[in-house]
Motif scaffolding. Structure first.
Motif, PDB file in Angstrom:
ATOM      1  N   GLN A 284      -0.028 -35.669  23.488  1.00  0.00           N
ATOM      2  CA  GLN A 284       1.285 -35.081  23.624  1.00  0.00           C
ATOM      3  C   GLN A 284       2.003 -34.490  22.813  1.00  0.00           C
ATOM      4  O   GLN A 284       2.785 -34.851  21.978  1.00  0.00           O
ATOM      5  CB  GLN A 284       1.997 -36.203  24.558  1.00  0.00           C
ATOM      6  N   ARG A 285       2.030 -32.968  23.153  1.00  0.00           N
ATOM      7  CA  ARG A 285       2.990 -32.120  22.287  1.00  0.00           C
ATOM      8  C   ARG A 285       3.672 -31.047  22.988  1.00  0.00           C
ATOM      9  O   ARG A 285       2.942 -30.993  24.101  1.00  0.00           O
ATOM     10  CB  ARG A 285       2.119 -31.463  21.042  1.00  0.00           C
ATOM     11  N   VAL A 286       4.474 -30.556  22.722  1.00  0.00           N
ATOM     12  CA  VAL A 286       5.362 -29.571  23.635  1.00  0.00           C
ATOM     13  C   VAL A 286       4.733 -28.120  23.900  1.00  0.00           C
ATOM     14  O   VAL A 286       3.814 -27.930  22.957  1.00  0.00           O
ATOM     15  CB  VAL A 286       6.676 -29.095  22.936  1.00  0.00           C
ATOM     16  N   ARG A 287       4.575 -27.936  25.002  1.00  0.00           N
ATOM     17  CA  ARG A 287       4.085 -26.562  25.491  1.00  0.00           C
ATOM     18  C   ARG A 287       5.107 -25.794  25.641  1.00  0.00           C
ATOM     19  O   ARG A 287       5.018 -24.316  25.615  1.00  0.00           O
ATOM     20  CB  ARG A 287       3.147 -26.716  26.702  1.00  0.00           C
ATOM     21  N   GLY A 288       6.308 -26.199  25.916  1.00  0.00           N
ATOM     22  CA  GLY A 288       7.402 -25.254  26.090  1.00  0.00           C
ATOM     23  C   GLY A 288       8.317 -25.881  27.134  1.00  0.00           C
ATOM     24  O   GLY A 288       8.491 -26.962  27.045  1.00  0.00           O
ATOM     25  N   VAL A 289       9.212 -24.975  27.834  1.00  0.00           N
ATOM     26  CA  VAL A 289      10.182 -25.643  28.760  1.00  0.00           C
ATOM     27  C   VAL A 289       9.957 -24.885  30.113  1.00  0.00           C
ATOM     28  O   VAL A 289       9.605 -23.835  30.210  1.00  0.00           O
ATOM     29  CB  VAL A 289      11.599 -25.449  28.291  1.00  0.00           C
ATOM     30  N   ARG A 290      10.236 -25.615  31.170  1.00  0.00           N
ATOM     31  CA  ARG A 290      10.285 -25.109  32.583  1.00  0.00           C
ATOM     32  C   ARG A 290      11.603 -24.536  32.912  1.00  0.00           C
ATOM     33  O   ARG A 290      12.738 -25.368  32.601  1.00  0.00           O
ATOM     34  CB  ARG A 290       9.797 -25.923  33.665  1.00  0.00           C
ATOM     35  N   ILE A 291      11.796 -23.578  33.329  1.00  0.00           N
ATOM     36  CA  ILE A 291      13.358 -22.878  33.649  1.00  0.00           C
ATOM     37  C   ILE A 291      13.614 -22.578  35.435  1.00  0.00           C
ATOM     38  O   ILE A 291      12.182 -22.406  35.895  1.00  0.00           O
ATOM     39  CB  ILE A 291      13.845 -21.885  33.003  1.00  0.00           C
ATOM     40  N   ALA A 292      14.655 -22.888  35.709  1.00  0.00           N
ATOM     41  CA  ALA A 292      14.805 -22.084  37.134  1.00  0.00           C
ATOM     42  C   ALA A 292      15.945 -21.057  37.183  1.00  0.00           C
ATOM     43  O   ALA A 292      16.962 -21.215  36.758  1.00  0.00           O
ATOM     44  CB  ALA A 292      15.483 -23.198  37.983  1.00  0.00           C
ATOM     45  N   GLY A 293      15.298 -19.662  37.376  1.00  0.00           N
ATOM     46  CA  GLY A 293      16.141 -18.376  37.245  1.00  0.00           C
ATOM     47  C   GLY A 293      16.678 -18.294  35.994  1.00  0.00           C
ATOM     48  O   GLY A 293      16.204 -18.601  35.207  1.00  0.00           O
ATOM     49  N   GLY A 294      17.559 -17.214  35.978  1.00  0.00           N
ATOM     50  CA  GLY A 294      18.089 -16.662  34.641  1.00  0.00           C
ATOM     51  C   GLY A 294      17.651 -15.363  34.359  1.00  0.00           C
ATOM     52  O   GLY A 294      16.710 -14.834  34.810  1.00  0.00           O
ATOM     53  N   ASP A 295      18.426 -14.620  33.565  1.00  0.00           N
ATOM     54  CA  ASP A 295      18.188 -13.501  32.891  1.00  0.00           C
ATOM     55  C   ASP A 295      17.846 -13.495  31.639  1.00  0.00           C
ATOM     56  O   ASP A 295      18.555 -14.138  30.726  1.00  0.00           O
ATOM     57  CB  ASP A 295      19.256 -12.372  33.362  1.00  0.00           C
ATOM     58  N   MET A 296      16.937 -12.679  30.997  1.00  0.00           N
ATOM     59  CA  MET A 296      16.340 -12.690  29.758  1.00  0.00           C
ATOM     60  C   MET A 296      16.938 -11.537  28.794  1.00  0.00           C
ATOM     61  O   MET A 296      17.111 -10.448  29.519  1.00  0.00           O
ATOM     62  CB  MET A 296      14.988 -12.419  29.579  1.00  0.00           C
ATOM     63  N   ASP A 297      17.622 -11.727  27.546  1.00  0.00           N
ATOM     64  CA  ASP A 297      18.403 -10.266  27.097  1.00  0.00           C
ATOM     65  C   ASP A 297      16.993 -10.065  26.230  1.00  0.00           C
ATOM     66  O   ASP A 297      17.338  -8.877  25.285  1.00  0.00           O
ATOM     67  CB  ASP A 297      19.496 -10.632  26.332  1.00  0.00           C
ATOM     68  N   GLY A 298      15.888 -10.498  26.246  1.00  0.00           N
ATOM     69  CA  GLY A 298      14.714  -9.990  25.459  1.00  0.00           C
ATOM     70  C   GLY A 298      13.676  -9.600  26.360  1.00  0.00           C
ATOM     71  O   GLY A 298      13.768  -9.516  27.425  1.00  0.00           O
ATOM     72  N   ASP A 299      12.352  -9.429  25.792  1.00  0.00           N
ATOM     73  CA  ASP A 299      11.337  -9.134  26.668  1.00  0.00           C
ATOM     74  C   ASP A 299      10.514 -10.255  27.380  1.00  0.00           C
ATOM     75  O   ASP A 299       9.764 -10.188  28.414  1.00  0.00           O
ATOM     76  CB  ASP A 299      10.188  -8.317  25.761  1.00  0.00           C
ATOM     77  N   GLY A 300      10.867 -11.649  27.120  1.00  0.00           N
ATOM     78  CA  GLY A 300      10.388 -12.760  27.582  1.00  0.00           C
ATOM     79  C   GLY A 300       8.899 -12.621  27.632  1.00  0.00           C
ATOM     80  O   GLY A 300       8.121 -13.195  28.529  1.00  0.00           O
ATOM     81  N   GLU A 301       8.368 -12.383  26.660  1.00  0.00           N
ATOM     82  CA  GLU A 301       6.707 -12.399  26.493  1.00  0.00           C
ATOM     83  C   GLU A 301       6.034 -13.554  26.300  1.00  0.00           C
ATOM     84  O   GLU A 301       4.786 -13.676  26.680  1.00  0.00           O
ATOM     85  CB  GLU A 301       6.143 -11.559  25.338  1.00  0.00           C
TER      86      GLU A 301
END
Length: 567
Positions: A284-301
């Motif tokens: 068990q290590r982090v893979r990331g986070v799950r989000i609901a909605g929202g706007d990115m001020d970067g490219d979100g690659e």
């Protein structure tokens, strides 16, 4: 080798500071926050009901300047380049009210004439670092010399805390076994073994003087009888260094942290809810986070779409959100280092009812910082922390008022004052919501459409204003208020997911200080870390900055105590 990525949950002071330091370590960093504006509890509040007024929504005391100076130098800049600091004269004012048995059932009405100017010399102290010893001596002969010795010890303990305890993940306890620590071991043991309340009684018998030395416990989210005497170190910050004011308020501090983050390439995704910390692998290590909605001020690659929301992948996740919420809501039970049962015996600290008030005319009776203390404040702490507290008797009549318009012309229209009032209250969300975020039906600031101000919060705010009027001798204060907005414990629980609606963070009792406060790293999920007021080293803006640096020490496997070298 590809650049490593990091996600920081929460755009408060700790989240912003952590993001900048991670970026300077070479990480590709994204900050995610459910609110629309960064700053968290250290944000700024305005309302369309009163154009021209602005209030700091939370922190207002600029203490521990070394922590700010060090952080800014780590980021390749200086405090002087980032902030315009103003010395305060007086540092703060203390107004003593009637004792508990002189107040009526609501705790507001004191003895006749309690607010009269005739008693002013008996009830008002202007505190300045330059005159504090003389002030103690003039009120209680002998107390001045005892205070001088007390402050010498508080300065020593403060320096030890900076070098040995605060910038320390306690990964190698043997690093504390130095000649310096052995030299001070007896003093530290004594200060850990007794309460701050009992310690200050060795300095003065006058209740006002004892309150000056012990009130910082409230800013540590606890009471003097429960705070270790080790926290006498706080007197070094306010009685020797003295508080300063960053022109523009703590909103200016937040603005500087946002600029630094963006200048270092940090991306922000605001108005976005993190619903899960995603993990993988047998260990068990982090893979990331799950989000609901929202706007990115970067490219979100780094985004990946899943069945229940988008996943932002990351090699490292740092949660600067409330630790209890992070552990019990964003992780499955099997991966919780601090599950529900861990919190059953912990102290959430205090909550508060906040009042943002705009007042017509000047208020010379109040300084930039004013503390109003009951002559006997034990019932105040009992109401907030005691086992018999109830919704009917759940707030302290010893309160704090900030009038930043005394120093800053840009926070109120000409001819008006702005008041930030902090009324300590029990950490009970059932006390209710305030009115400050009702108007925001779009949830831009985390408000909830269709919800009104709860009667209990309205009643506490009304009584607090009456108390200030009486004790400070401002008979027409209520009539001169042109706008008033409130925040209640339920707002803290709703906006920041804070444990029990706490306003500051878990109490700094002995069992919740230093290495007893927990670890800033998950024991069950690799590369998951914690920052902010709800973890080590503790509450307050300076300690949030330090918590960010301690994450970097973790990642570097730096086991030394003390601040990182400033390259």
């Amino acid at each position: 080798m590809s650049e490593q990525s990091a996600v920081v949950i929460g755009a408060g002071v700790a989240g912003l500071a952590t993001a900048t330091l991670l970026s300077r370590e070479g990480y590709d960093v994204t900050v995610i926050d459910r609110l629309s504006q960064p700053g968290g509890r250290a944000g700024s509040y305005t309302t369309q009901d009163a154009p021209g007024f602005r209030w700091d929504s939370g922190p207002s005391w600029y203490l521990m300047p070394e922590a700010f100076d060090h952080f800014y130098r780590l980021c390749g800049t200086t405090t002087e380049e980032q902030l315009d600091l103003v010395d305060l004269q007086p540092a703060y004012r203390v107004i003593t009210g009637p004792s508990a048995d002189e107040q009526d059932a609501e705790g507001v009405v004191g003895t006749e004439g309690a607010g009269d100017a005739g008693n002013a010399l008996d009830r008002v102290l202007d505190i300045t670092p330059e005159t504090i010893i003389d002030t103690f001596e003039s009120i209680e002969p002998g107390a001045g010399e005892r205070l001088r010795k007390y402050l010498q010890k508080s300065s020593l303990v403060y320096e030890v805390a900076i070098q040995k305890f605060l910038y320390n993940n306690f990964t190698r306890p043997q690093n504390l076994m130095t000649w310096e620590m052995l030299l001070h071991a007896r003093l530290l043991a004594v200060l850990l073994a007794r309460s701050l309340d009992s310690y200050v009684k060795t300095v003065a018998q006058d209740s006002r003087l004892r309150q000056v030395l012990s009130y910082p416990a409230v800013f540590l989210s606890t009471e003097p009888k429960q705070a270790p005497a080790l926290y006498s170190l706080m007197s070094h910050t306010d009685l020797i260094q003295g508080p300063k004011y960053p022109r523009g308020g703590f909103a200016a501090v937040v603005d500087s942290l946002v600029r630094l983050a963006k200048d270092n390439g940090v991306k922000f995704q605001m108005a976005t809810e993190v619903t899960e910390i995603v993990t993988f692998g047998k260990k068990q290590r982090v893979r990331g986070v799950r989000i609901a909605g929202g706007d990115m001020d970067g490219d979100g690659e780094h985004g990946q779409h899943g069945q229940h929301g988008r996943i932002i992948t990351a090699d490292v996740v740092v949660s600067a959100a409330d630790l209890k919420y992070t552990e019990t809501k964003l992780l499955p039970q099997s991966l919780q280092t601090y599950p529900e049962k861990y919190w059953d015996k912990r102290n959430p600290g205090l909550s508060s009812v906040l009042i943002y008030a705009g007042v017509k005319g000047k208020l010379p009776e109040l300084a930039h910082h004013t503390l109003l203390f009951s002559r006997d404040w034990d019932p105040d702490f009992e109401a907030v922390f005691g086992p018999q507290k109830s919704l009917q008797k759940s707030w302290s009549h010893s309160i704090y008022v900030s009038k930043t318009s005394a120093t800053d012309a840009d926070v109120a229209p000409e001819g008006y004052e702005n008041l930030f009032v902090l009324v300590p209250a029990a950490a009970e969300p059932e006390i209710g919501h305030g009115s400050a975020y009702i108007e925001d039906s779009s949830k831009v600031n985390g408000g909830v459409a269709g919800r009104g101000e709860d009667e209990r919060v309205r009643s506490i705010a009304k009584q607090a204003i009456a108390l200030i009027a009486q004790w400070a001798g401002i008979d027409d204060l209520a009539q001169r208020i042109v706008v008033s907005k409130t925040v209640g414990p339920a707002d803290f629980a709703e906006r920041y997911y804070s444990w029990s609606g706490g306003a500051i963070g878990p109490a700094h009792t002995l069992a919740q200080s230093a290495f007893f406060r927990g670890k800033n790293k998950s024991a069950k999920v690799e590369s998951l870390y914690y920052a902010g007021a709800t973890t080590v080293p503790g509450v307050g803006v300076p300690l949030c900055l330090i918590s960010a640096e301690n994450i970097i020490k973790r990642l570097r496997a730096d086991h030394t105590p003390g601040p990182l070298p400033e390259s």
